[in-house]
Design a protein around this motif. Structure first.
Motif, short mmCIF file in Angstrom:
data_model
loop_
_atom_site.label_atom_id
_atom_site.label_comp_id
_atom_site.label_asym_id
_atom_site.label_seq_id
_atom_site.Cartn_x
_atom_site.Cartn_y
_atom_site.Cartn_z
N GLU A 150 0.86 -1.18 0.00
CA GLU A 150 0.00 0.00 0.00
C GLU A 150 0.90 1.23 0.00
N PRO A 151 0.79 2.13 -0.97
CA PRO A 151 -0.15 2.10 -2.08
C PRO A 151 0.26 1.08 -3.15
N HIS A 152 -0.59 0.94 -4.16
CA HIS A 152 -0.26 0.08 -5.29
C HIS A 152 1.05 0.57 -5.91
N PRO A 153 1.99 -0.34 -6.22
CA PRO A 153 3.29 0.09 -6.79
C PRO A 153 3.17 1.01 -7.99
N ALA A 154 2.16 0.81 -8.83
CA ALA A 154 2.00 1.67 -10.00
C ALA A 154 1.78 3.13 -9.60
N LYS A 155 1.17 3.37 -8.46
CA LYS A 155 0.93 4.75 -8.02
C LYS A 155 2.24 5.45 -7.66
N VAL A 156 3.26 4.65 -7.34
CA VAL A 156 4.57 5.21 -7.01
C VAL A 156 5.41 5.39 -8.27
N HIS A 201 4.41 -0.59 3.32
CA HIS A 201 4.28 0.73 2.69
C HIS A 201 5.23 0.77 1.51
N TYR A 202 4.67 0.93 0.30
CA TYR A 202 5.49 0.86 -0.90
C TYR A 202 6.09 2.22 -1.20
N THR A 203 7.41 2.26 -1.27
CA THR A 203 8.16 3.48 -1.54
C THR A 203 9.25 3.19 -2.56
#
Length: 330
Positions: free
Chosen positions: A55-61, A93-95
């Motif tokens: 979270e969030p979806h990796p594509a959003k990053v 948490h995807y960063t």
């Protein structure tokens, strides 16, 4: 189910475990098949079944302008995963910092050191680590090096007319669900999901136009979670904070009969006892709206009288659709 949102939240000495990894947006029947095999593998290893997600979806990053609209909000995703029999969910948490880990670093930190994995359950198309450079071959090499088994799950093919049939030629996917919802085909979406598509959000004040017309509605906040299906009128359900599931006619769109109305999702509860109607106040509550079937598209009518006549027909059709659905589910 244990829920952790950071590696530091995983208790020291946790495990052994059997782990799978994925976004699991929608937790559709293909996901459910993977999770069933995860749980079975965990039982055979006398270990805990653990899902690692993001979270969030990796594509959003990585590609925020191209990221898919999510089928379900985070709360619904956690709640649904908790019903699958898994023992723990690690929602990382995807960063960009996390994405910079090499495949070996990621697997070592998460699967081995934190979760003490005895086995990892993945599909043939698994990708992980920096620039998605890790694949199934990489996972197998790491399993041999780091001491865990790799269990490969075949794709779950389904029929477009009956997604529950396992011999179809289309892969069950979140993309398929989104395509159905974009077309307003909530019935097909429900078959792929294994349950009705839902949205969850706070009831907010609207223009009160529905109340003025004799059909008061609960308006979902624009910040609500869940994919908004195509504009139109739907038969479905409203679930209040007490868990009561009310039959409802649901409107999605801007209501072109009136000017200056922004796109919104609103639900009119039908067939409440007459003595309860006046005190049915949902403002401020967080509710769930479930979509059963699309009745029609959004139409601009010549005025309020024509719209009221159509709304009367919509309520009757909603009652009929939901009555049939309840009979078939018994």
């Amino acid at each position: 189910m244990y829920y952790w949102n950071d590696l530091t939240s995983v208790p020291n000495g946790f495990g052994p475990s059997v782990v799978t990894i994925g976004n699991f947006d929608g937790v559709h029947i293909g996901h459910q098949r993977v999770l069933q095999q995860l749980v079975a593998a965990a039982e055979s290893h006398h270990a805990a079944a653990v899902v690692v997600s993001f979270e969030p979806h990796p594509a959003k990053v990585h590609r925020p302008d191209q990221a898919p609209e999510l089928i379900m909000g985070l709360e619904d995703r956690i709640e649904t995963l908790a019903t699958t029999g898994i023992q723990a969910l690690l929602m990382m948490h995807y960063t960009l910092e996390l994405a910079a880990n090499t495949p070996e670093d990621f697997v070592t930190k998460v699967f081995v050191n934190a979760l003490n994995a005895r086995a990892v359950v993945v599909g043939h198309d698994v990708r992980f680590g920096r620039d998605n450079s890790g694949d199934l071959g990489t996972m197998r090499e790491l399993g041999q090096k780091l001491g865990f088994e790799v269990i490969v799950i075949d794709d779950f093919g389904a029929s477009p007319t009956d997604p529950t049939e396992a011999d179809g030629d289309r892969r069950c996917s979140s993309t398929w669900v989104r395509e159905a919802l974009e077309d307003g085909d909530v019935a097909t979406a429900a078959r792929i999901l294994g349950r009705p598509h839902r949205m969850r959000g706070e009831v907010v004040h609207g223009a009160a136009r529905g109340r003025e017309l004799g059909y008061p509605t609960a308006n979902l906040s624009p910040a609500s979670g869940g994919y908004i299906p195509a504009d139109g009128i739907y038969a479905g359900w409203l679930v209040d904070e007490a868990g009561t599931r009310w039959p409802a006619a649901i409107s999605v769109g801007s209501n072109p009969t009136f000017e200056g109305v922004s796109r919104q999702v609103e639900a009119h509860v039908i067939d409440r006892p007459q003595e309860d109607v006046s005190d049915f106040d949902l403002y401020g509550q967080t509710i769930i709206v479930e979509f059963a079937q699309r009745l029609r598209g959004m139409v601009a009518y010549t005025g309020p009288e024509a719209l009221i006549a159509q709304m009367r027909l919509d309520v009757e059709e909603t009652r009929e659709v939901l009555s049939t659905e309840q009979r078939l589910s018994r």
